[in-house]
Structures are given as C-alpha cells and as structure tokens.
Write a protein that holds these residues in place. Structure first.
Motif, PDB file in Angstrom:
ATOM      1  N   LEU A 217       4.960 -63.498  18.166  1.00 48.87           N
ATOM      2  CA  LEU A 217       5.096 -64.597  17.199  1.00 48.87           C
ATOM      3  C   LEU A 217       5.746 -64.067  15.921  1.00 48.87           C
ATOM      4  N   PRO A 218       6.885 -64.614  15.496  1.00 53.20           N
ATOM      5  CA  PRO A 218       7.481 -64.183  14.230  1.00 53.20           C
ATOM      6  C   PRO A 218       6.521 -64.464  13.072  1.00 53.20           C
ATOM      7  N   LEU A 219       6.185 -63.435  12.311  1.00 53.44           N
ATOM      8  CA  LEU A 219       5.204 -63.594  11.234  1.00 53.44           C
ATOM      9  C   LEU A 219       5.435 -62.551  10.156  1.00 53.44           C
ATOM     10  N   CYS A 220       5.405 -63.013   8.906  1.00 48.59           N
ATOM     11  CA  CYS A 220       5.500 -62.103   7.765  1.00 48.59           C
ATOM     12  C   CYS A 220       4.544 -62.598   6.692  1.00 48.59           C
ATOM     13  N   GLU A 221       4.391 -61.817   5.648  1.00 49.44           N
ATOM     14  CA  GLU A 221       3.467 -62.180   4.584  1.00 49.44           C
ATOM     15  C   GLU A 221       3.864 -63.475   3.884  1.00 49.44           C
ATOM     16  N   GLU A 222       5.157 -63.774   3.820  1.00 47.28           N
ATOM     17  CA  GLU A 222       5.609 -65.003   3.187  1.00 47.28           C
ATOM     18  C   GLU A 222       5.126 -66.237   3.957  1.00 47.28           C
ATOM     19  N   ASP A 223       5.026 -66.124   5.278  1.00 45.72           N
ATOM     20  CA  ASP A 223       4.522 -67.237   6.087  1.00 45.72           C
ATOM     21  C   ASP A 223       3.099 -67.600   5.678  1.00 45.72           C
ATOM     22  N   ILE A 224       2.340 -66.613   5.265  1.00 48.14           N
ATOM     23  CA  ILE A 224       0.960 -66.820   4.832  1.00 48.14           C
ATOM     24  C   ILE A 224       0.903 -67.174   3.355  1.00 48.14           C
ATOM     25  N   GLN A 225       1.755 -66.522   2.553  1.00 49.04           N
ATOM     26  CA  GLN A 225       1.720 -66.697   1.116  1.00 49.04           C
ATOM     27  C   GLN A 225       2.013 -68.132   0.686  1.00 49.04           C
ATOM     28  N   LYS A 226       2.910 -68.810   1.387  1.00 48.04           N
ATOM     29  CA  LYS A 226       3.261 -70.173   0.976  1.00 48.04           C
ATOM     30  C   LYS A 226       2.076 -71.126   1.090  1.00 48.04           C
ATOM     31  N   TYR A 227       1.158 -70.812   1.981  1.00 48.72           N
ATOM     32  CA  TYR A 227      -0.065 -71.621   2.076  1.00 48.72           C
ATOM     33  C   TYR A 227      -1.076 -71.212   1.009  1.00 48.72           C
ATOM     34  N   LEU A 228      -1.229 -69.906   0.793  1.00 50.68           N
ATOM     35  CA  LEU A 228      -2.149 -69.427  -0.236  1.00 50.68           C
ATOM     36  C   LEU A 228      -1.731 -69.913  -1.620  1.00 50.68           C
ATOM     37  N   ASP A 229      -0.429 -70.003  -1.858  1.00 50.59           N
ATOM     38  CA  ASP A 229       0.055 -70.477  -3.155  1.00 50.59           C
ATOM     39  C   ASP A 229      -0.377 -71.918  -3.427  1.00 50.59           C
ATOM     40  N   ARG A 230      -0.562 -72.697  -2.380  1.00 55.30           N
ATOM     41  CA  ARG A 230      -0.971 -74.092  -2.555  1.00 55.30           C
ATOM     42  C   ARG A 230      -2.443 -74.224  -2.934  1.00 55.30           C
TER      43      ARG A 230
ATOM     44  N   ILE B   7      -0.827 -58.010   4.806  1.00 54.39           N
ATOM     45  CA  ILE B   7      -1.088 -57.868   6.230  1.00 54.39           C
ATOM     46  C   ILE B   7      -1.322 -56.389   6.519  1.00 54.39           C
ATOM     47  N   LEU B   8      -2.520 -56.058   6.977  1.00 56.71           N
ATOM     48  CA  LEU B   8      -2.887 -54.660   7.194  1.00 56.71           C
ATOM     49  C   LEU B   8      -2.691 -54.209   8.631  1.00 56.71           C
ATOM     50  N   SER B   9      -2.666 -55.146   9.571  1.00 60.38           N
ATOM     51  CA  SER B   9      -2.527 -54.760  10.975  1.00 60.38           C
ATOM     52  C   SER B   9      -2.066 -55.951  11.798  1.00 60.38           C
ATOM     53  N   GLY B  10      -1.637 -55.655  13.014  1.00 60.04           N
ATOM     54  CA  GLY B  10      -1.323 -56.712  13.969  1.00 60.04           C
ATOM     55  C   GLY B  10       0.088 -57.248  13.911  1.00 60.04           C
ATOM     56  N   VAL B  11       0.919 -56.743  13.002  1.00 61.94           N
ATOM     57  CA  VAL B  11       2.305 -57.186  12.891  1.00 61.94           C
ATOM     58  C   VAL B  11       3.207 -55.953  12.800  1.00 61.94           C
ATOM     59  N   PHE B  12       4.262 -55.949  13.599  1.00 60.93           N
ATOM     60  CA  PHE B  12       5.199 -54.821  13.592  1.00 60.93           C
ATOM     61  C   PHE B  12       6.616 -55.367  13.732  1.00 60.93           C
ATOM     62  N   GLU B  13       7.476 -54.944  12.808  1.00 62.86           N
ATOM     63  CA  GLU B  13       8.870 -55.374  12.791  1.00 62.86           C
ATOM     64  C   GLU B  13       9.003 -56.890  12.826  1.00 62.86           C
ATOM     65  N   GLY B  14       8.128 -57.551  12.051  1.00 56.35           N
ATOM     66  CA  GLY B  14       8.229 -58.997  11.870  1.00 56.35           C
ATOM     67  C   GLY B  14       7.657 -59.848  12.966  1.00 56.35           C
ATOM     68  N   LYS B  15       6.942 -59.231  13.926  1.00 57.67           N
ATOM     69  CA  LYS B  15       6.348 -60.017  15.011  1.00 57.67           C
ATOM     70  C   LYS B  15       4.932 -59.527  15.301  1.00 57.67           C
ATOM     71  N   THR B  16       4.090 -60.458  15.750  1.00 57.37           N
ATOM     72  CA  THR B  16       2.721 -60.090  16.097  1.00 57.37           C
ATOM     73  C   THR B  16       2.725 -59.192  17.332  1.00 57.37           C
ATOM     74  N   THR B  17       1.751 -58.274  17.370  1.00 57.10           N
ATOM     75  CA  THR B  17       1.683 -57.310  18.459  1.00 57.10           C
ATOM     76  C   THR B  17       0.668 -57.697  19.535  1.00 57.10           C
ATOM     77  N   GLY B  18      -0.102 -58.753  19.287  1.00 64.18           N
ATOM     78  CA  GLY B  18      -1.162 -59.137  20.221  1.00 64.18           C
ATOM     79  C   GLY B  18      -2.497 -58.510  19.887  1.00 64.18           C
TER      80      GLY B  18
ATOM     81  N   ALA C 235      -5.388 -68.244   5.184  1.00 59.06           N
ATOM     82  CA  ALA C 235      -4.530 -67.194   5.739  1.00 59.06           C
ATOM     83  C   ALA C 235      -4.500 -67.268   7.265  1.00 59.06           C
ATOM     84  N   ALA C 236      -5.671 -67.456   7.874  1.00 63.49           N
ATOM     85  CA  ALA C 236      -5.735 -67.567   9.331  1.00 63.49           C
ATOM     86  C   ALA C 236      -5.044 -68.838   9.809  1.00 63.49           C
TER      87      ALA C 236
END
Length: 367
Positions: free
Chosen positions: A34-47, A67-78, A136-137
């Motif tokens: 799943l493509p995911l970065c901190e900005e994907d989460i931040q836009k919700y937290l900003d609200r 994001i401390l774990s679970g994402v590598f090179e812009g995608k979730t690792t499972g 965030a989740a």
C-alpha cells in the motif's frame, strides 16, 4: 488496561496520555504494497489538531506523525506499522487544583472507581488527545479504501439548534469555515450561537455526519458483526459521543413501513439499486451498495469556566471552576475522528468479508 485495540484482521492499538511524552498507535494486518507516507497521515492529523480557531483549545501542538516501522520505500511491508506523535505543549500545572476533585461530566470518578487512581493531568488516557492514534490509524484505513475506489467524508451536521440545510450542501465548503459545516449560511449562524455560549462561560454540543461512498454490496456480517453495529461501536467509543444513528435513525421509529422501505430498482448496467436510502446503505447488517450514512451526537464539552458543584475524593461537597485550555465544543475537531474510525472499520470488515465465498477464494488463487 483492556480495550485499547480495535479491529479483526486490520487492527489498531492506541497508546499514550494527554500529558505524557507522546501518543501513538500500532496498526497490524495492513496488506503489503500500500503506498503510504507520513503526509498521508499528517493531512488527517492536521484537521484534528488544536489551536486552529477561537472555537478550539489554545493548546499549541504540531501533532507531527512519525512512522517508526512497517513502511519501506514508500510502501507498507505487511508488518506492524508504528506511528508516534510527541506531546510538545503540556501545562500540567493547570490541573493541580482538581487533582483531588471529580470534574462534572468527565470520567474522573468512574476511572478512579475502576483503577483506584487517575491521571488528573487533562484526563490522561481518557483525554480527547487519545484520538490522535485513532486518526493516524484511520488515515491508513482511508488510504486502503481509496485504492479500492471507496471514499469516506464527514462534516458537522448541526451545532446546538443550528442545522445545515441540505439545499445549500457543498461538501468542499466544509473546509472554508472553522466549524466544518458544508453549508456556509448555517456556519455563520452556528458561529454566532457558539460565541454567545462562550461569553456565558459555557459549552455546546452537536452532530457529526459521515458518508461512505463506493462500497459494494456484501460487506458486513448478518449477526453480531453487522456492519452498522461495528460502525456504531466504533463511533460510540469516541469520547463525548452519546448517540449514533444509521440512515434515518430515530426518525424511522415514527415512520411507516410503506415509507421507510427502500424500493429496489434496476440501476446502471442492470445492477440492483434503490429508489431511496432510509436504511443508510445497510440492510440485514450488510452493505447494499448505496451510500452509508452514519451520524454521531456529541455532548457539550464538560470542561467549562462556570462554577460547578462536585465532590472530592473524601466525599466532601465543594465548588470548582475548571482551569486550563479547553474546546468550547468538540464537534469540529471530532469530525475527522468519526471519519477515520469509520474508514478503519469499513476497511477491516471489507478484508474480513473476502473469505465469505468460495468462488472468490478460487478466483484469487487461480489468478
């Protein structure tokens, strides 16, 4: 403490307190890729972050997601995705005067009765800042749904006696006013109402509405794990929510079967459709392919600056005035909490439902 986890296959476990070093969440069960970065989460937290208008607490928090774990090179690792948000603007001394008191409308007394102690600094685990982990989740859930063509959008439907007019509804306009109302005219009236309430040292409540679009028919379980039951459970777990409606909700109790029933019709490409949507997109606990409508009623913020009667831990009756920085109403910031909780819940139930039919399992393994 039990009860800090949510979900069946896609799960979240939130942690942290209002005046601790930080808050966060661990999300497990998210598919890899799943493509995911901190900005994907931040836009919700900003609200949901504080200090954005005169109608929110003046606490200044950037609420920056790490994001401390679970994402590598812009995608979730499972693997489990761990997200941290650090607290930067605690003023714990504001709560010294109430450390031995039970604030009216808060969970102070019940928390003390259960655990024998409580974190009086802003409510600790019971604080509204706990919702940071949920948002965030839920941002991850919304990202997953987005890849499947499902959208989730929430907004303020009413504040006090002021309700939006659906004839003036414009979803994009919800971000053009500080109350998150998609009706600019209603927003002006609601702001005037809240200002009067604030001038009296009081607070206001309201209703947030969430609409889920693009979800196909067949998501949800027919007994205890009904889609509407899970959505209601998720919404009711948000602090200050005192009631939940699906579709017409309580209005259905005063209706007639001939009116409340949604007639089935043939839609585009011959698919089954409905002529109306009193059911709010769910029949028999399972999505019917139409828009899902969820409504949550939020009580007035219990922290008010007017004198209130209460008791202390010794059982003595006293009077108190709540100090600190508090929202005069929670609805505008809670809108995104309802939206992300709904997104996470739907994403989880969609994953659970993938194993409900043998032909779909066979298609998966034969591709």
């Amino acid at each position: 403490m039990a009860g800090s986890s949510w979900g069946t296959l896609l799960t979240m476990t939130t942690w942290g307190e209002s005046h601790g070093k930080g808050l966060g969440v661990v999300v497990d069960g998210c598919p890899a890729g799943l493509p995911l970065c901190e900005e994907d989460i931040q836009k919700y937290l900003d609200r949901r972050k504080p200090g954005q208008s005169r109608f929110t607490t003046k606490r200044q928090e950037g609420d920056q997601a790490e994001i401390l774990s679970g994402v590598f090179e812009g995608k979730t690792t499972g693997t489990p995705i761990s997200i941290l948000v650090r607290n930067m603007d605690q003023r714990s001394h504001d709560y010294n005067n109430i450390k031995d008191l039970y604030r009216p409308g808060h969970g102070d007394y019940t928390f003390d009765a259960k655990y024998g102690f409580r974190d009086y600094r802003g409510g600790g685990r019971s604080s509204g800042r706990e919702t940071i982990g949920r948002v965030a989740a839920g941002a991850i859930g919304a990202r997953l749904l987005e890849c499947l063509g499902v959208t989730v959008a929430a907004y303020t439907r009413s504040i006090g006696p002021v309700e939006i007019n659906m004839d003036h509804f414009n979803l994009e306009r919800r971000f053009s006013n500080s109350l998150c109302m998609p009706d600019p005219q209603a927003a002006i009236r609601a702001q005037e109402y809240v200002e009067k309430v604030m001038a009296q040292g009081d607070s206001a409540g309201g209703v947030a509405e969430c609409v889920i679009s693009g979800l196909p028919a067949g998501v949800g379980e027919p007994v205890f794990e009904k889609l509407d039951a899970r959505l209601a459970h998720g919404a009711m777990s948000i602090g200050a929510v005192k009631g939940v409606e699906i579709g017409d909700g309580f209005l259905a109790a005063g209706s007639l079967g001939s009116v409340n029933n949604d007639s089935f019709v043939t839609g585009e490409n011959g698919r089954v459709d409905k002529a109306s949507n009193h059911a709010g997109g769910i029949l028999g606990g399972i999505s019917d392919g139409s828009q899902i409508v969820v409504r949550a009623a939020f009580k007035p913020t219990p922290s008010i600056s007017r004198p209130q009667k209460t008791v202390n831990r010794d059982g003595q009756e006293v009077e108190t005035v709540i100090k600190g920085r508090h929202d005069p109403l929670v609805v505008p910031r809670a809108v995104v909490v309802l939206e992300t909780m709904a997104a996470f819940t739907v994403a989880d139930m969609l994953l659970v439902g993938m194993s409900s039919r043998l032909d779909r399992i066979q298609r998966f393994f034969n591709t």
